[in-house]
Design a protein around this motif. Structure first.
Motif: not given
Length: 269
Positions: A99-112, A116-120, A153-157
């Motif tokens: 399962f994947y989710y589309v997120a803004a790059e700048e949001t996902m690069n702020k802080g530890l 971690i959320f990004k790896l999920a 192609d490999n899951g749900w988004v």
């Protein structure tokens, strides 16, 4: 395009690490949705017979992370046979990992924590119209589009077609073009109450006793051959109830604006 295997997902992330992260984040966030506040879920019966891939969930957006965290709980619960409930967190022992989710790059690069959320399961994109609080105008990065297609192609988004947490913001045609080209099953999600219960990031409980809602609707009826991108986008925005027709304050705002304009005209004359 790359394919998952028994050890890693389509992006090379180790499954055991994803399972661990989802389990930990699920335990940490559980009482936010079934304790301090009570999440009411409906429509998950529409997810039971879906294929394992090429399913796109489109949703309105109210916080950066609480929306997605609640969806993880719902998907993992359904994955273990529980419908319209997250009352039995044992489902976190067997999470849905593709399962994947589309997120803004700048949001996902702020802080530890966000990393971690990004790896999920985050598939990050650069917004073409906004960056670091300023308006921009840049081209779509085709590599990012390919990554979303790889995830499908490999899951749900899950994607948020408005690209913002602002209510009734316009939808972006990029989502509709992706639907037109990839032809996924499209499941609309309508959420409400998250903005009231949590802060904007969705990390802090702002008010307790709130009953946020999450409704999974039936797949959209899309004619992939004949519907153009605008038609598809309109269907999506209506389904997630983000057109002005659903804005109960829109008519009042318009009347108030007209009244102020009339008052200004009267004063000038």
């Amino acid at each position: 395009m790359a394919k998952k295997n028994i050890f890693t997902d389509a992006f090379g992330n180790l499954y055991f690490l994803k399972r661990l992260i989802i389990f930990i984040l699920g335990i940490v966030s559980y009482r936010r949705f079934n304790g301090f506040n009570k999440l009411k879920i409906s429509g998950t019966e529409n997810l039971v017979d879906l294929p394992d891939s090429n399913v796109l969930f489109v949703s309105n957006h109210q916080t950066y992370f609480a929306d997605v965290a609640a969806m993880y709980h719902a998907f993992c619960s359904v994955n273990n046979g529980y419908l319209n409930t997250i009352k039995n967190p044992v489902y976190l022992l067997n999470p849905k990992v593709d399962f994947y989710y589309v997120a803004a790059e700048e949001t996902m690069n702020k802080g530890l924590m966000t990393k971690i959320f990004k790896l999920a399961g985050a598939v990050t994109v650069k917004r073409t119209w906004r960056s670091e609080g300023a308006n921009v105008n840049r081209m779509v990065d085709l590599t990012e589009v390919e990554n979303i297609m790889k995830a499908l192609d490999n899951g749900w988004v899950i994607t948020f077609p408005q690209g913002t947490t602002s209510a009734f913001a316009q939808g972006r045609k990029g989502t509709a073009k992706l639907v037109k080209n990839q032809r996924p099953i499209v499941i609309p999600i309508k959420i409400n109450g998250f903005r009231r219960a949590f802060d904007k990031k969705g990390l802090r409980v702002k008010v307790t006793g709130v009953k946020p809602t999450m409704e999974f609707k039936k797949p959209l009826d899309i004619d992939y051959d004949n519907d153009d991108a605008q038609t598809i986008l309109t269907k999506i925005m209506v389904a997630i109830e983000q057109t002005e027709d659903f804005n109960v304050l829109h008519e009042y705002d318009q009347e108030l604006k007209a009244q102020k304009t009339e008052e200004k005209s009267t004063l000038k004359s």
